[in-house]
Design an enzyme around this catalytic site. Structure first.
Site, PDB file in Angstrom:
ATOM      1  N   GLY A 172      -6.374   0.192  -4.962  1.00  0.00           N
ATOM      2  CA  GLY A 172      -5.068  -0.396  -4.703  1.00  0.00           C
ATOM      3  C   GLY A 172      -4.231   0.525  -3.841  1.00  0.00           C
ATOM      4  O   GLY A 172      -4.571   1.684  -3.643  1.00  0.00           O
ATOM      5  N   GLY A 205      -0.312   1.833  -3.366  1.00  0.00           N
ATOM      6  CA  GLY A 205       1.001   1.878  -3.996  1.00  0.00           C
ATOM      7  C   GLY A 205       2.009   2.505  -3.070  1.00  0.00           C
ATOM      8  O   GLY A 205       1.732   2.736  -1.885  1.00  0.00           O
ATOM      9  N   PHE A 254       3.075   5.458  -3.025  1.00  0.00           N
ATOM     10  CA  PHE A 254       2.824   6.848  -2.671  1.00  0.00           C
ATOM     11  C   PHE A 254       1.535   7.042  -1.898  1.00  0.00           C
ATOM     12  O   PHE A 254       1.307   8.088  -1.328  1.00  0.00           O
ATOM     13  CB  PHE A 254       2.775   7.712  -3.928  1.00  0.00           C
ATOM     14  CG  PHE A 254       4.087   7.739  -4.658  1.00  0.00           C
ATOM     15  CD1 PHE A 254       5.155   8.453  -4.142  1.00  0.00           C
ATOM     16  CD2 PHE A 254       4.271   7.029  -5.828  1.00  0.00           C
ATOM     17  CE1 PHE A 254       6.374   8.473  -4.795  1.00  0.00           C
ATOM     18  CE2 PHE A 254       5.475   7.049  -6.483  1.00  0.00           C
ATOM     19  CZ  PHE A 254       6.544   7.775  -5.977  1.00  0.00           C
ATOM     20  N   GLY A 255       0.689   6.073  -1.936  1.00  0.00           N
ATOM     21  CA  GLY A 255      -0.556   6.225  -1.209  1.00  0.00           C
ATOM     22  C   GLY A 255      -1.633   5.321  -1.774  1.00  0.00           C
ATOM     23  O   GLY A 255      -1.354   4.423  -2.569  1.00  0.00           O
ATOM     24  N   ARG A 256      -2.849   5.610  -1.320  1.00  0.00           N
ATOM     25  CA  ARG A 256      -3.967   4.755  -1.703  1.00  0.00           C
ATOM     26  C   ARG A 256      -4.705   5.347  -2.885  1.00  0.00           C
ATOM     27  O   ARG A 256      -4.782   6.565  -3.035  1.00  0.00           O
ATOM     28  CB  ARG A 256      -4.929   4.635  -0.523  1.00  0.00           C
ATOM     29  CG  ARG A 256      -4.288   3.978   0.656  1.00  0.00           C
ATOM     30  CD  ARG A 256      -5.064   4.231   1.927  1.00  0.00           C
ATOM     31  NE  ARG A 256      -4.763   3.152   2.861  1.00  0.00           N
ATOM     32  CZ  ARG A 256      -5.594   2.151   3.108  1.00  0.00           C
ATOM     33  NH1 ARG A 256      -6.772   2.104   2.558  1.00  0.00           N
ATOM     34  NH2 ARG A 256      -5.239   1.195   3.942  1.00  0.00           N
ATOM     35  N   VAL A 257      -5.305   4.482  -3.694  1.00  0.00           N
ATOM     36  CA  VAL A 257      -6.078   4.933  -4.854  1.00  0.00           C
ATOM     37  C   VAL A 257      -7.520   4.462  -4.678  1.00  0.00           C
ATOM     38  O   VAL A 257      -7.761   3.289  -4.391  1.00  0.00           O
ATOM     39  CB  VAL A 257      -5.495   4.366  -6.167  1.00  0.00           C
ATOM     40  CG1 VAL A 257      -6.284   4.889  -7.356  1.00  0.00           C
ATOM     41  CG2 VAL A 257      -4.035   4.729  -6.296  1.00  0.00           C
ATOM     42  N   LYS A 302      -6.138   9.532  -6.156  1.00  0.00           N
ATOM     43  CA  LYS A 302      -4.937   9.047  -5.485  1.00  0.00           C
ATOM     44  C   LYS A 302      -4.634   9.981  -4.332  1.00  0.00           C
ATOM     45  O   LYS A 302      -4.494  11.188  -4.521  1.00  0.00           O
ATOM     46  CB  LYS A 302      -3.787   9.026  -6.486  1.00  0.00           C
ATOM     47  CG  LYS A 302      -2.519   8.426  -5.926  1.00  0.00           C
ATOM     48  CD  LYS A 302      -1.572   8.057  -7.051  1.00  0.00           C
ATOM     49  CE  LYS A 302      -0.582   7.027  -6.581  1.00  0.00           C
ATOM     50  NZ  LYS A 302       0.106   6.370  -7.673  1.00  0.00           N
ATOM     51  N   ASP A 346       9.162   6.665 -12.887  1.00  0.00           N
ATOM     52  CA  ASP A 346       8.686   5.434 -12.242  1.00  0.00           C
ATOM     53  C   ASP A 346       7.954   4.536 -13.235  1.00  0.00           C
ATOM     54  O   ASP A 346       6.807   4.147 -13.020  1.00  0.00           O
ATOM     55  CB  ASP A 346       7.784   5.790 -11.055  1.00  0.00           C
ATOM     56  CG  ASP A 346       7.631   4.621 -10.090  1.00  0.00           C
ATOM     57  OD1 ASP A 346       8.383   3.638 -10.231  1.00  0.00           O
ATOM     58  OD2 ASP A 346       6.753   4.694  -9.212  1.00  0.00           O
TER      59      ASP A 346
END
Ligand SMILES: Nc1ncnc2c1ncn2[C@@H]1O[C@H](COP(=O)(O)OP(=O)(O)OP(=O)(O)O)[C@@H](O)[C@H]1O
Ligand SMILES: *[C@@H]1O[C@H](CO)[C@@H](O)[C@H](O)[C@H]1NC(C)=O
Ligand SMILES: *[C@@H]1O[C@H](CO)[C@@H](O)[C@H](O)[C@H]1NC(C)=O
Ligand SMILES: *[C@@H]1O[C@H](CO)[C@@H](O)[C@H](O)[C@H]1NC(C)=O
Ligand SMILES: *[C@@H]1O[C@H](CO)[C@@H](O)[C@H](O)[C@H]1NC(C)=O
Ligand SMILES: *[C@@H]1O[C@H](CO)[C@@H](O)[C@H](O)[C@H]1NC(C)=O
Ligand SMILES: *[C@@H]1O[C@H](CO)[C@@H](O)[C@H](O)[C@H]1NC(C)=O
Ligand SMILES: *[C@@H]1O[C@H](CO)[C@@H](O)[C@H](O)[C@H]1NC(C)=O
Ligand SMILES: [Mg+2]
Length: 658
Positions: free
Chosen positions: A341, A343, A345-348, A363, A460
């Site tokens: 996914g 998000g 903040f970045g990709r996972v 992440k 968060d």
């Protein structure tokens, strides 16, 4: 000692009287050697040793009676001989002169020339009938003066090197450096001479190379010597004899090929070496240079590809560090197939650590500022030490230029928002599961706030940051990550990081995250799980409605339960449901001081403490509604979202409609 003697005897194996001998190798042989001729310790007879313009002879020591000994009629006897020779040439195809088998009245060849006439004659006596020399020459250099037919031939010589009969060695490539066998058979009665030649593995061919009628009785003297002669011209090569068998008045005993001495490896002459240096060396050095450049290029590329960033302060977190290459390999080079996914903040990415076969979620967070990263790593490292079943375990991290990689345990059931809001997941969560998740998350958050050495603020909390494990326990992920983007101490760059809808109103004024801002977000999360709606509802007229107000409206109408998720299908525990809804409202009160702390929240959920008496008209609930009267935009502006990273988070949350 005895063994040594025995083995020599085997090798030599000379049998019969003086009229017959077999040498499978020449160790201890009855040979008279002169000039360059010598026998190696292996029993190999070398006639010329490679030095130019030298000759060498090897003669059977004893005189042989070539004429019959009966007193009244003296006549020549038949004879038969076979030998194996090899010419080891420094240059392929070029070898100096050659060698000859001879029968001669004398074994003194001191007056012969060394660079011509095969070491058998000189300019004066070549061709003189008084020589009484019979020879079979194996010539390797064409000598026009002597009428040679080509540079590679076998010839019959009588008293001189002007062959009376010659044949090209043809396919019998005597020059290849491979041993060749020669048979010379003379039938005195029929005055017939046969010369046969073949490679040693081959049995004697029935058809001789040369067959010639010649009466040798006037050539060969009654008593004569038999031997080999060789000379070198300007080409350097070594003429070798490996074995020899001779018989008078009988056919020669066969040689035993397996007993013959081995040929030495051809030595490189200086000239040859020079050629090697001139041709091979430049090629080799070019190849070497190309290889070197490629290697350096590869190493630099590899270094850049897998390079990491590590600073001194990180040493204490050493055990938590992963090698970038390990993560790169674990995620198939961060391939899109592995993407779980994307998000704020970045990709996972999903990955499997090769050495331990451990499933992980990696992440990739891009960060350009060094600010906050030290605190962040210190914080996550301390959480990593304490394992709580309602936290997503952080296994470690890795740093690169502009990049931070966080390695979490992989949770196969994914994040909670997929179950609440995404229709692609058929599976709706029943009430018991939802309540179980809520309780778990409250424990996890209360642990962050109260049980750690120092207070950790999640910053968060939202459904997408709650991951579900195999037992459908809710686990808090992404704690503290917002800190990376939070430069809150500098009033000039004040901005807020988090997800809109979950942001407590006081963040707009102070932009300082506190445990109570987490409680606000947790309240929103409670309503989200119970109602199955996002904190900001988009109604049919495209107006933004706050979930809090929506629930309050229901409550005011006396239908609090009516705000529950329709997907529950009416199956829920009414006490738990109203507890969750009321607690959600309580936690998301606009005034921080009127929110409970997480410890209390846990107690309310456990039923240890009753909720305080609340009603939809309790004054403190109205503030948010007040704030809301001017519309959603006002609310957003209040939050002074100035930083680009924060804005992008907020924008993506809005446009994503999540
Ligand atoms: N440990 C994990 N195990 C399994 N899936 C995960 C894990 N961590 C993240 N994911 C998946 O990756 C997705 C993206 O996560 P990410 O945290 O980057 O985005 P987000 O939670 O939607 O937003 P935010 O950046 O605000 O946290 C999640 O929705 C989740 O499905
Ligand atoms: C060498 O010759 C001598 C006599 O000439 C003889 O006695 C001896 O056996 C010979 N040796 C070999 C190995 O032929
Ligand atoms: C060959 O033999 C001659 C005479 O014995 C000697 O001078 C020369 O050095 C030898 N050459 C080699 C290469 O052994
Ligand atoms: C030669 O061989 C024949 C038959 O093999 C024999 O009769 C004769 O006596 C032999 N001659 C000599 C000199 O050995
Ligand atoms: C040898 O010579 C004598 C006479 O001189 C003769 O009788 C005899 O037959 C001869 N032998 C042979 C084998 O020729
Ligand atoms: C042959 O050699 C003999 C003795 O060496 C000599 O007397 C004679 O003249 C030579 N003949 C020729 C044609 O050279
Ligand atoms: C020479 O070769 C021919 C043809 O193969 C054969 O008939 C004859 O017997 C041979 N002679 C000798 C002396 O080997
Ligand atoms: C050749 O020599 C080998 C070993 O020395 C032996 O085993 C073999 O029987 C010999 N062959 C012949 C034909 O003599
Ligand atoms: Mg997340």
């Amino acid at each position: 000692m005895f063994l040594l003697f025995f083995s020599h005897n085997l090798l030599v194996c000379s049998i019969g009287g003086p009229d017959q001998f077999v040498y499978n190798g020449f160790t201890g042989a009855n040979l008279t050697l002169d000039d360059t001729a010598f026998v190696t310790s292996d029993g190999l007879l070398i006639l010329t040793n490679g030095t130019n313009r030298l000759k060498g002879h090897a003669t059977y020591t004893s005189l042989l009676h070539f004429q019959s000994k009966s007193p009244n009629a003296s006549h020549l006897l038949s004879f038969s001989t076979t030998f194996v020779f090899a010419i080891l040439s420094e240059y392929i195809d070029l070898s100096g002169h050659g060698l000859a088998l001879f029968i001669a009245p004398s074994k003194d060849f001191s007056t012969t020339l060394s660079y011509e006439y095969l070491g058998l004659f000189n300019m004066q006596n070549n061709g003189n009938a008084s020589n009484h020399i019979f020879a079979i020459e194996l010539d390797t250099v064409r000598n026009l003066n002597l009428g040679d037919i080509d540079s590679n031939h076998v010839g019959i010589d009588i008293n001189g090197l002007d062959s009376i009969k010659a044949a090209s060695a043809g396919y019998y490539d005597e020059n290849s450096g491979k041993p060749m066998q020669v048979w010379v058979d003379y039938d005195a009665k029929r005055a017939e001479l046969n010369v046969t030649i073949a490679p040693i593995q081959v049995t004697k061919p029935t058809k001789p190379l040369l067959s010639h009628h010649i009466d040798l009785s006037s050539v060969i003297t009654e008593l004569a010597y038999i031997g080999f002669s060789s000379s070198l011209g300007d080409m350097s090569s070594r003429h070798c004899i490996l074995g020899w068998s001779f018989s008078l008045n009988d056919s020669a005993m066969p040689l035993n090929v397996s007993k013959l001495p081995k040929l030495p490896k051809s030595r490189l002459s200086d000239k040859h070496l020079h050629m090697v240096l001139k041709i091979v060396l430049p090629i080799a050095s070019v190849i070497f240079m190309v290889t070197l450049v490629c290697t350096i290029f590869f190493l630099v590329w590899k270094h850049a590809k897998y390079s990491e960033l590590q600073e001194d302060w990180e040493h204490e977190f050493g055990p938590h560090r992963f090698k970038y290459k390990v993560l790169f390999d674990a995620t198939n080079g961060f391939s899109d197939k592995q993407l779980l996914g994307v998000g704020g903040f970045g990709r996972v990415y999903k990955g499997v650590i090769p050495t331990s076969n451990l499933d992980v979620a990696v992440k990739k967070v891009s960060h350009d500022s060094r600010q906050g990263i030290k605190e962040f790593i210190a914080e996550i490292a301390s959480i990593g030490r304490m394992e709580h079943k309602n936290l997503v375990h952080l296994l470690g991290y890795c740093r690169r230029k502009h990049e931070l990689l966080l390695v979490y345990e992989y949770l196969p059931n994914g994040s909670l928002d997929r179950y609440l809001h995404h229709h692609e997941v058929n599976h709706t969560l029943d009430w018991n599961t939802r309540f179980h998740i809520i309780k778990g998350v409250s424990l996890g958050l209360s642990y962050l706030h109260e049980n750690c050495e120092k207070v950790i603020i999640h910053r968060d909390i939202k459904a997408s940051n709650i991951l579900l494990d195999n037992e459908m326990n809710g686990r808090l992920g992404d704690f503290g990550l917002a800190r990376l983007y939070d430069h809150g101490t500098d009033p000039q760059t004040t901005h807020v990081v988090g997800t809109i809808g979950y942001l407590a109103p006081e963040l707009g004024r102070t932009s300082k995250a506190t445990p109570l801002t987490d409680v606000f977000a947790f309240g929103m999360f409670l309503l989200e799980v119970a109602c199955g709606q996002r904190p900001i509802i988009q109604d049919t007229q495209n107006n933004h409605v706050w979930l809090v107000d929506w629930v309050l409206e229901h409550w005011a109408r006396g239908d609090l339960i009516g705000s529950l998720d329709k997907k529950l299908g009416g199956k829920y525990d009414i006490d738990q449901a109203s507890l969750v809804l009321k607690l959600g409202l309580l936690c998301s009160r606009p005034s921080p001081s009127s929110r409970p702390v997480m410890r209390q929240v846990v107690q309310y959920l456990d039923g240890i403490m009753p909720l305080p008496e609340l009603s939809p008209t309790t004054p403190n609930f109205g503030t948010l509604a007040l704030l809301q009267t001017d519309g959603f935009e006002e609310y957003a502006i209040t939050y002074d979202v100035s930083s680009s990273s924060a804005t992008s988070i907020l924008e993506s949350e809005l446009s994503g409609g999540r």
